[in-house]
Design a protein around this motif. Structure first.
Motif, PDB file in Angstrom:
ATOM      1  N   TYR A  96       0.813  -1.220   0.000  1.00 41.80           N
ATOM      2  CA  TYR A  96       0.000   0.000   0.000  1.00 41.80           C
ATOM      3  C   TYR A  96       0.849   1.274   0.000  1.00 41.80           C
ATOM      4  N   PRO A  97       1.876   1.414   0.870  1.00 44.95           N
ATOM      5  CA  PRO A  97       2.658   2.669   0.834  1.00 44.95           C
ATOM      6  C   PRO A  97       3.311   2.968  -0.519  1.00 44.95           C
ATOM      7  N   PRO A  98       3.960   1.988  -1.199  1.00 47.31           N
ATOM      8  CA  PRO A  98       4.509   2.332  -2.516  1.00 47.31           C
ATOM      9  C   PRO A  98       3.423   2.671  -3.531  1.00 47.31           C
ATOM     10  N   CYS A  99       2.269   2.000  -3.452  1.00 49.39           N
ATOM     11  CA  CYS A  99       1.181   2.303  -4.386  1.00 49.39           C
ATOM     12  C   CYS A  99       0.611   3.688  -4.112  1.00 49.39           C
ATOM     13  N   HIS A 100       0.495   4.057  -2.849  1.00 54.62           N
ATOM     14  CA  HIS A 100       0.009   5.395  -2.496  1.00 54.62           C
ATOM     15  C   HIS A 100       0.983   6.450  -3.008  1.00 54.62           C
ATOM     16  N   TRP A 101       2.268   6.204  -2.844  1.00 55.91           N
ATOM     17  CA  TRP A 101       3.289   7.124  -3.344  1.00 55.91           C
ATOM     18  C   TRP A 101       3.189   7.266  -4.861  1.00 55.91           C
ATOM     19  N   PHE A 102       3.068   6.133  -5.568  1.00 57.73           N
ATOM     20  CA  PHE A 102       3.047   6.187  -7.026  1.00 57.73           C
ATOM     21  C   PHE A 102       1.761   6.831  -7.537  1.00 57.73           C
ATOM     22  N   ALA A 103       0.644   6.642  -6.840  1.00 60.08           N
ATOM     23  CA  ALA A 103      -0.594   7.323  -7.233  1.00 60.08           C
ATOM     24  C   ALA A 103      -0.402   8.832  -7.148  1.00 60.08           C
ATOM     25  N   GLY A 104       0.326   9.293  -6.118  1.00 63.36           N
ATOM     26  CA  GLY A 104       0.637  10.718  -6.013  1.00 63.36           C
ATOM     27  C   GLY A 104       1.540  11.195  -7.133  1.00 63.36           C
ATOM     28  N   VAL A 105       2.505  10.378  -7.518  1.00 64.51           N
ATOM     29  CA  VAL A 105       3.399  10.728  -8.636  1.00 64.51           C
ATOM     30  C   VAL A 105       2.587  10.863  -9.919  1.00 64.51           C
ATOM     31  N   LYS A 106       1.672   9.919 -10.145  1.00 66.00           N
ATOM     32  CA  LYS A 106       0.836   9.993 -11.351  1.00 66.00           C
ATOM     33  C   LYS A 106      -0.043  11.239 -11.338  1.00 66.00           C
ATOM     34  N   ARG A 107      -0.559  11.599 -10.175  1.00 63.95           N
ATOM     35  CA  ARG A 107      -1.431  12.770 -10.062  1.00 63.95           C
ATOM     36  C   ARG A 107      -0.640  14.066 -10.293  1.00 63.95           C
ATOM     37  N   ARG A 108       0.597  14.126  -9.791  1.00 62.96           N
ATOM     38  CA  ARG A 108       1.404  15.334  -9.932  1.00 62.96           C
ATOM     39  C   ARG A 108       2.013  15.490 -11.315  1.00 62.96           C
ATOM     40  N   HIS A 109       2.246  14.401 -12.008  1.00 60.62           N
ATOM     41  CA  HIS A 109       2.949  14.448 -13.301  1.00 60.62           C
ATOM     42  C   HIS A 109       2.054  13.924 -14.418  1.00 60.62           C
ATOM     43  N   ARG A 110       0.959  14.601 -14.638  1.00 58.33           N
ATOM     44  CA  ARG A 110       0.041  14.188 -15.707  1.00 58.33           C
ATOM     45  C   ARG A 110       0.639  14.385 -17.098  1.00 58.33           C
ATOM     46  N   ASP A 111       1.677  15.181 -17.216  1.00 59.77           N
ATOM     47  CA  ASP A 111       2.301  15.442 -18.511  1.00 59.77           C
ATOM     48  C   ASP A 111       3.211  14.299 -18.967  1.00 59.77           C
ATOM     49  N   VAL A 112       3.555  13.389 -18.097  1.00 57.19           N
ATOM     50  CA  VAL A 112       4.405  12.250 -18.460  1.00 57.19           C
ATOM     51  C   VAL A 112       3.483  11.124 -18.937  1.00 57.19           C
ATOM     52  N   TRP A 113       3.439  10.911 -20.240  1.00 56.16           N
ATOM     53  CA  TRP A 113       2.443  10.034 -20.841  1.00 56.16           C
ATOM     54  C   TRP A 113       2.571   8.585 -20.410  1.00 56.16           C
ATOM     55  N   TRP A 114       3.783   8.097 -20.224  1.00 60.32           N
ATOM     56  CA  TRP A 114       3.954   6.665 -19.952  1.00 60.32           C
ATOM     57  C   TRP A 114       3.548   6.268 -18.527  1.00 60.32           C
ATOM     58  N   LEU A 115       3.392   7.242 -17.612  1.00 65.03           N
ATOM     59  CA  LEU A 115       2.945   6.905 -16.268  1.00 65.03           C
ATOM     60  C   LEU A 115       1.513   6.373 -16.271  1.00 65.03           C
ATOM     61  N   GLY A 116       0.745   6.749 -17.277  1.00 58.78           N
ATOM     62  CA  GLY A 116      -0.628   6.264 -17.381  1.00 58.78           C
ATOM     63  C   GLY A 116      -0.706   4.758 -17.591  1.00 58.78           C
ATOM     64  N   TYR A 117       0.352   4.165 -18.100  1.00 56.67           N
ATOM     65  CA  TYR A 117       0.350   2.717 -18.333  1.00 56.67           C
ATOM     66  C   TYR A 117       0.675   1.921 -17.081  1.00 56.67           C
ATOM     67  N   LEU A 118       1.188   2.571 -16.054  1.00 58.67           N
ATOM     68  CA  LEU A 118       1.508   1.867 -14.815  1.00 58.67           C
ATOM     69  C   LEU A 118       0.410   2.092 -13.794  1.00 58.67           C
TER      70      LEU A 118
END
Length: 118
Positions: A96-118
């Motif tokens: 859960y903690p790494p997934c919570h962290w990565f969800a925040g990364v995806k939310r903050r960096h919407r301009d990075v297209w490949w994050l949407g695939y993870l």
């Protein structure tokens, strides 16, 4: 798949979706967080469970565990249903903690297209 299988798998999933559609509790928010990063969770849980299985075999059978393979497991190898549920909960708690962290990364960096695939 049979109709009964579909009813028993999709039915509870649709009911759960209705229950967590508007998050009210911390559990609802945790489930939604894990649902926002499904591929990330999938890629992390495979090596984690494999590592836990190796540690379990080493702790239970000692050095002989290094010779285990798909065709030559001891008859008493494995866990009970309760043990498997405890391992499942432990894996969720660890990831859960790494997934919570990565969800925040995806939310903050919407301009990075490949994050949407993870």
């Amino acid at each position: 798949p049979s109709l009964l299988y579909l009813l028993m798998t999709l039915g509870p999933a649709i009911l759960a979706l209705g229950l967590v559609e508007s998050p009210r509790t911390a559990l609802d928010r945790a489930i939604i967080t894990l649902g926002r990063v499904p591929m990330f969770f999938y890629l992390l849980h495979l090596p984690l469970i494999f590592g836990l299985a190796c540690l379990y075999a080493l702790a239970r059978y000692g050095p002989a565990a290094s010779s285990f393979g798909p065709g030559n497991l001891p008859a008493d190898y494995g866990l009970s249903l309760g043990g498997a549920c405890l391992v499942w909960l432990a894996v969720l708690a660890i990831l859960y903690p790494p997934c919570h962290w990565f969800a925040g990364v995806k939310r903050r960096h919407r301009d990075v297209w490949w994050l949407g695939y993870l």
